[in-house]
Design an enzyme around this catalytic site. Structure first.
Site, PDB file in Angstrom:
ATOM      1  N   LYS A   1      -1.625  -9.384   2.986  1.00 20.50           N
ATOM      2  CA  LYS A   1      -0.902  -9.136   4.148  1.00 20.50           C
ATOM      3  C   LYS A   1      -1.778  -8.241   5.124  1.00 20.50           C
ATOM      4  O   LYS A   1      -2.603  -7.166   3.877  1.00 20.50           O
ATOM      5  CB  LYS A   1       0.742  -8.609   3.419  1.00 20.50           C
ATOM      6  CG  LYS A   1       1.243  -8.073   4.647  1.00 20.50           C
ATOM      7  CD  LYS A   1       2.762  -7.431   4.665  1.00 20.50           C
ATOM      8  CE  LYS A   1       3.332  -6.389   4.101  1.00 20.50           C
ATOM      9  NZ  LYS A   1       2.583  -4.868   4.548  1.00 20.50           N
TER      10      LYS A   1
ATOM     11  N   ASP B   1      -1.194  -6.619  -0.036  1.00 16.12           N
ATOM     12  CA  ASP B   1      -1.198  -5.391   0.984  1.00 16.12           C
ATOM     13  C   ASP B   1      -2.685  -5.803   0.807  1.00 16.12           C
ATOM     14  O   ASP B   1      -3.351  -5.118   0.433  1.00 16.12           O
ATOM     15  CB  ASP B   1      -0.706  -4.160   1.188  1.00 16.12           C
ATOM     16  CG  ASP B   1       0.695  -4.151   1.959  1.00 16.12           C
ATOM     17  OD1 ASP B   1       0.843  -4.861   2.449  1.00 16.12           O
ATOM     18  OD2 ASP B   1       1.255  -2.836   2.474  1.00 16.12           O
TER      19      ASP B   1
ATOM     20  N   GLU C   1      -2.150  -5.849   8.961  1.00 12.86           N
ATOM     21  CA  GLU C   1      -1.402  -5.363   9.298  1.00 12.86           C
ATOM     22  C   GLU C   1      -1.994  -5.574  10.517  1.00 12.86           C
ATOM     23  O   GLU C   1      -3.408  -5.509  11.136  1.00 12.86           O
ATOM     24  CB  GLU C   1      -1.059  -4.016   8.932  1.00 12.86           C
ATOM     25  CG  GLU C   1      -0.426  -3.214   8.303  1.00 12.86           C
ATOM     26  CD  GLU C   1      -0.043  -1.837   7.867  1.00 12.86           C
ATOM     27  OE1 GLU C   1      -0.426  -0.869   9.294  1.00 12.86           O
ATOM     28  OE2 GLU C   1       0.231  -1.424   6.922  1.00 12.86           O
TER      29      GLU C   1
ATOM     30  N   GLU D   1       8.693  -4.105  11.008  1.00 10.29           N
ATOM     31  CA  GLU D   1       8.513  -2.509  10.606  1.00 10.29           C
ATOM     32  C   GLU D   1       9.857  -2.244  12.114  1.00 10.29           C
ATOM     33  O   GLU D   1       8.440  -1.772  12.583  1.00 10.29           O
ATOM     34  CB  GLU D   1       7.949  -1.822   9.741  1.00 10.29           C
ATOM     35  CG  GLU D   1       7.903  -1.214   9.234  1.00 10.29           C
ATOM     36  CD  GLU D   1       7.780  -0.281   8.121  1.00 10.29           C
ATOM     37  OE1 GLU D   1       7.809   0.841   7.589  1.00 10.29           O
ATOM     38  OE2 GLU D   1       6.177  -0.854   7.767  1.00 10.29           O
TER      39      GLU D   1
ATOM     40  N   ASP E   1       0.505  -1.418  -0.162  1.00 12.84           N
ATOM     41  CA  ASP E   1       0.313   0.494   0.153  1.00 12.84           C
ATOM     42  C   ASP E   1       1.038   1.587   0.128  1.00 12.84           C
ATOM     43  O   ASP E   1       0.655   2.108  -0.219  1.00 12.84           O
ATOM     44  CB  ASP E   1      -0.728  -0.423   1.184  1.00 12.84           C
ATOM     45  CG  ASP E   1      -0.233   0.193   2.672  1.00 12.84           C
ATOM     46  OD1 ASP E   1       0.723  -0.400   2.694  1.00 12.84           O
ATOM     47  OD2 ASP E   1      -1.228  -0.121   3.181  1.00 12.84           O
ATOM     48  N   SER E   2       2.303   1.065  -0.057  1.00 16.04           N
ATOM     49  CA  SER E   2       2.972   1.979  -0.065  1.00 16.04           C
ATOM     50  C   SER E   2       3.002   2.580  -1.574  1.00 16.04           C
ATOM     51  O   SER E   2       3.248   3.813  -1.540  1.00 16.04           O
ATOM     52  CB  SER E   2       4.717   1.617  -0.192  1.00 16.04           C
ATOM     53  OG  SER E   2       5.076   0.257  -0.429  1.00 16.04           O
TER      54      SER E   2
END
Length: 272
Positions: free
Chosen positions: A121, A91, A123, A190, A52-53
């Site tokens: 993925k 993501d 979070e 991270e 999602d970066s």
């Protein structure tokens, strides 16, 4: 004495677990489009993260929050068309899984069906356990993400190192164990202290991929545009720039403009 490493024709979630058992480090980079994915894959990178970066790198947003599920599917589908070997992890974007496990499953299914990605993925730890279980029960592989979780940036208020205090460090270890027990095939850590990251990697049996988490983990991930030096404003301690493409590309574009304006391009050999 060096030991010959096995050549993996296609990376799977099982491959990554096997690599950890053998002590072979895992390489992971981001990609958001066909052309970049094709290059990254051909270089032998084990895992491509459609992160999602893309919200920051491709769209210019300040945070990862604005990117939508439809946009993530577009980027992921572009990447999948460019790969032959790498495992493609996508993501789940902010808002597509946090509030409702059923919505999380619907989001994950859309990514798998519409993009052809190999895994998703998410979070978070304990707070998204039910969403992870629902996705795993549908047969979709899940990679976890702990430590600094950019989708929670407004909760943290800063991008600083996480889990420096004992209470947060203990919670991170508990969450890592929970993600392993729930069935995640790997975890990204991270921006956490290197000793803590190494402890997590030694405690759980699934691979731990670090970004700003030291060398004691099972692999590393960077944003491709950062490590190539295409972005030049972002300078965290963990980032190693392997090229300075910002300078080289800017110089090439300036030279092209000058050649066009002077009439030097195209020359006689560059026309029909």
């Amino acid at each position: 004495m060096s030991v010959a490493k096995k050549e993996y024709k296609r990376i799977t979630t099982k491959t990554l677990v096997d690599m950890k058992k053998k002590g072979e480090k895992i390489s992971m980079l981001t990609a958001y489009d066909f052309t970049m994915a094709k290059i990254v894959d051909s270089a032998g990178i084990d895992v491509i993260l459609v992160g999602d970066s893309a919200s920051n790198v491709m769209a210019g947003h300040e945070t990862t929050l604005p990117i939508t599920l439809d946009q993530m599917i577009y980027h992921a589908a572009s990447v999948v068309r460019g790969i032959e070997r790498s495992l493609v992890v996508v993501d789940l974007p902010f808002g597509s899984y946090q509030s409702d496990p059923k919505e999380a499953l619907r989001s994950a299914i859309r990514i798998m069906k519409e993009s052809g990605g190999h895994a998703v993925k998410l979070e978070g730890g304990k707070e998204i356990k039910e969403s992870i279980k629902r996705i795993l029960n549908a047969g979709i592989p899940v990679m976890g993400h702990l430590g600094l979780t950019p989708q929670s940036i407004y909760k943290f208020g800063t991008y600083t190192v996480r889990a420096k205090e004992e209470a947060e460090a203990e919670k991170l270890i508990e969450d890592a164990l929970l993600l392993e027990k729930t069935g995640c095939f790997a975890i990204v850590l991270e921006k956490v202290p290197a000793k803590l990251a190494q402890k997590v990697a030694e405690t759980i049996s699934i691979p731990v991929i670090g970004i700003g988490a030291g060398h004691g983990v099972d692999g590393q991930v960077l944003v491709t545009h950062d490590m190539l030096g295409m972005t030049h404003e972002f300078n965290p301690r963990f980032l190693r720039r392997y090229l300075d493409l910002y300078t080289e590309m800017r110089s090439a574009f300036s030279q092209y403009s000058a050649d066009v304006k002077s009439g030097d391009f195209p020359n006689e050999s560059e026309q029909y």
